[in-house]
Design a protein around this motif. Sequence first.
Motif, mmCIF file in Angstrom:
data_model
loop_
_atom_site.group_PDB
_atom_site.id
_atom_site.type_symbol
_atom_site.label_atom_id
_atom_site.label_comp_id
_atom_site.label_asym_id
_atom_site.label_seq_id
_atom_site.Cartn_x
_atom_site.Cartn_y
_atom_site.Cartn_z
ATOM 1 N N LYS B 59 16.084 33.700 -30.044
ATOM 2 C CA LYS B 59 16.239 35.043 -29.463
ATOM 3 C C LYS B 59 17.702 35.321 -29.107
ATOM 4 C CE LYS B 59 13.542 33.983 -26.032
ATOM 5 N NZ LYS B 59 13.253 32.569 -26.307
ATOM 6 N N SER B 60 18.317 34.365 -28.387
ATOM 7 C CA SER B 60 19.722 34.561 -28.002
ATOM 8 C C SER B 60 20.600 34.643 -29.240
ATOM 9 C CB SER B 60 20.209 33.413 -27.124
ATOM 10 O OG SER B 60 19.464 33.369 -25.944
ATOM 11 N N THR B 61 20.282 33.819 -30.219
ATOM 12 C CA THR B 61 21.074 33.805 -31.453
ATOM 13 C C THR B 61 21.040 35.170 -32.124
ATOM 14 O OG1 THR B 61 20.626 31.460 -31.727
ATOM 15 C CG2 THR B 61 21.298 32.672 -33.690
ATOM 16 N N LEU B 186 20.962 42.465 -23.274
ATOM 17 C CA LEU B 186 20.766 41.696 -22.045
ATOM 18 C C LEU B 186 20.025 40.409 -22.388
ATOM 19 C CD1 LEU B 186 19.752 45.002 -21.307
ATOM 20 C CD2 LEU B 186 20.515 44.072 -19.118
ATOM 21 N N ASP B 187 20.649 39.272 -22.117
ATOM 22 C CA ASP B 187 20.035 37.982 -22.449
ATOM 23 C C ASP B 187 19.427 37.367 -21.187
ATOM 24 O OD1 ASP B 187 19.221 35.595 -23.468
ATOM 25 O OD2 ASP B 187 21.132 35.090 -24.422
ATOM 26 N N GLU B 188 18.122 37.501 -21.048
ATOM 27 C CA GLU B 188 17.416 37.004 -19.855
ATOM 28 C C GLU B 188 18.173 37.332 -18.573
ATOM 29 O OE1 GLU B 188 15.638 33.158 -20.061
ATOM 30 O OE2 GLU B 188 15.902 33.043 -22.233
ATOM 31 N N PRO B 189 18.419 38.610 -18.312
ATOM 32 C CA PRO B 189 19.286 38.980 -17.183
ATOM 33 C C PRO B 189 18.667 38.649 -15.825
ATOM 34 C CG PRO B 189 18.226 40.928 -18.069
ATOM 35 C CD PRO B 189 17.892 39.798 -19.000
HETATM 36 MG MG LIG Z 1 18.270 32.083 -24.945
#
Ligand SMILES: [Mg+2]
Lengths: 318, 276
Positions: B59-61, B186-189
């Motif tokens: 997901k982050s990638t 937003l990455d797991e904010p």
């Molecule tokens: Mg991640």
Amino acid sequence: MSTTTRTDRPSVVLVAQSSRWGEKLIQFWLGFCAIASVIITVGIVLALFSPLPEFFSRVDFREFFSTDTWAPALATPSFGVWNIVVGTLNVTMYALIVALPAGLGAAIYLSEFAGRRARKVLKPILEVLEGVPTVAYGIFAFTFVTPLLRDNWPTWLPGDLGDPPGIFSAGAAGIVLGIMIIPTVASIAEDSMSAVPRSLREGAYGLGSTRMQVATKVVVPAALSGIVAGFVLGVSRAIGETMVVLLAAGASPNMTLMPNESVLPMTAFIGRTATGDISAGTDVYFTIFAVGALLFTMTFVMNMISIALVRRFREKYE
Amino acid sequence: MTSQTSTDAFTDTRGHVPPVMATRGLNVYYGDFHAVDDVNLDFNRREVTALIGPSGCGKSTVLRSLNRMNDLIPSARIEGEVTYHGQNIYQPKIDPIEVRRRIGMVFQKPNPFPKSIFDNVAYGPRVTKMKVDSMSDLVEQSLRRAALWDEVKDNLKGSAFGLSGGQQQRLCIARAIATSPDVILLDEPCSALDPIATAAIEDLMTDLKQEYTQIIVTHNMQQAARISDTTAFFTAGLDQDNGKRIGRLVEYNDTSTIFNNPAEKSTEDYVSGRFG
Ligand SMILES: [Mg+2]
Ligand SMILES: Nc1ncnc2c1ncn2[C@@H]1O[C@H](COP(=O)(O)OP(=O)(O)O)[C@@H](O)[C@H]1O
């Protein structure tokens, strides 16, 4: 399942199988080394400071910290230590003019711009440079930088500043001292810049910063106390350095900040005098200790500042 | 807003007006490791898209490839296209700095700069040399939109490190808003925040829908259900070539469909908490 009772179990051995003498001996040796180094340091400091009462019984405190001429060896001696303190400050100032921008620039390059391969090559080189014997720098100053300055001096400069330097000059010594401390400044600054969390850099890039902006607006300010610590340590190295100033700065205790004049930094005074023909118990003999103690105090304070700055920096991010 | 005359060859898979961003055949590698495989997504204007899935599924990638943050990782390599208003942002002539100015990012851990609250918000406009009439107005506006103004207005010169975690994260959102981006990633904010701070961020994201396109990675199913319009579910399968783990997009649809009537069994298992 077998119904073993407690007593059937093989007994668990918790008692030490051997007394591990070897380990204890090593532990003792390590502890001894640690304590010995502290004791030796304290001994050196005592040796440096213990002749001070005798010195100040011969030379008035106010005369020592005055701007009278510096001529401790003359028949009618004079002890205005400011002359040689200013000599040290002069050389240190030119060293900093060279080392601060170059050291910081090198650190920024290494931590923010250099690729992994460049860093892998350059960092060790920087560390090796820190180990070059200072006499090599002294010879470099005397045989290379001094003639270079003399032949290319900007004689159009106004007033005395336009006079080319002689074979001894504060400028030549200062420039070479500066080159000498670049690795110290750069490697400490680089360490503290590398310790700036990646997340800060990403935050800055995420807002559309260029590499240069990330380096100058985020990383350098965040690492500032570590960078200053590197500067301070560099300064204290420059103040304490002897060989370069002995070979390049000269022996005339001129109270000047001019780069084209000869000065006598404190370490050069000690070096010259202690290697000369002096007998124990004379005024000159005690003067060496007084100047040494003052020098020690100056670099000690500098190092304390540096340590405090580094500690402050660590607290911020850990 | 101006109508978009998109020249992009893609058709929106979900029948909307041309999407603000899209990925086509997106593959990301870290060195030899194939991290995500063939992702096709559309991100619609002023919607919140949630990227969900178990840890390590990429997901982050994927999120970081949307504004070229992966450029900062030397081993990362991208194949396929990521378009922004129809332009492939990985074309050689594209400047990643310009991309990031339009596609802002908020990270998992609040990462304010060690500067004052004011300087944190003013940072983006300053480095991007935005023309602003009054920096203090812009800072106030951004902090208001991030629902932080009332809490910090008397302390703008104070260090950002003095704020609570939730406040710091809203400051990071204010900081991102200040450069007037178009899209916010937003990455797991909320993963480092308590429930009250999380609720504040969720309210904020709902408000921000009026102006921004938002893409959020979240681990929290309820959060995805509450705030997103569309949801993409990823999982890590096995690569047929080498048997290594590889991230794949399983299903992408309206959030209500993903949660109530998913097409795939694995999606249903995941959203109902039976998996991951
Ligand atoms: Mg991640
Ligand atoms: N910088 C990196 N270098 C190498 N592998 C990475 C890097 N970042 C992530 N990965 C790998 O890529 C895969 C996907 O990671 P990530 O996108 O962070 O997953 P998620 O955000 O879904 O938890 C994981 O297997 C992870 O180990």
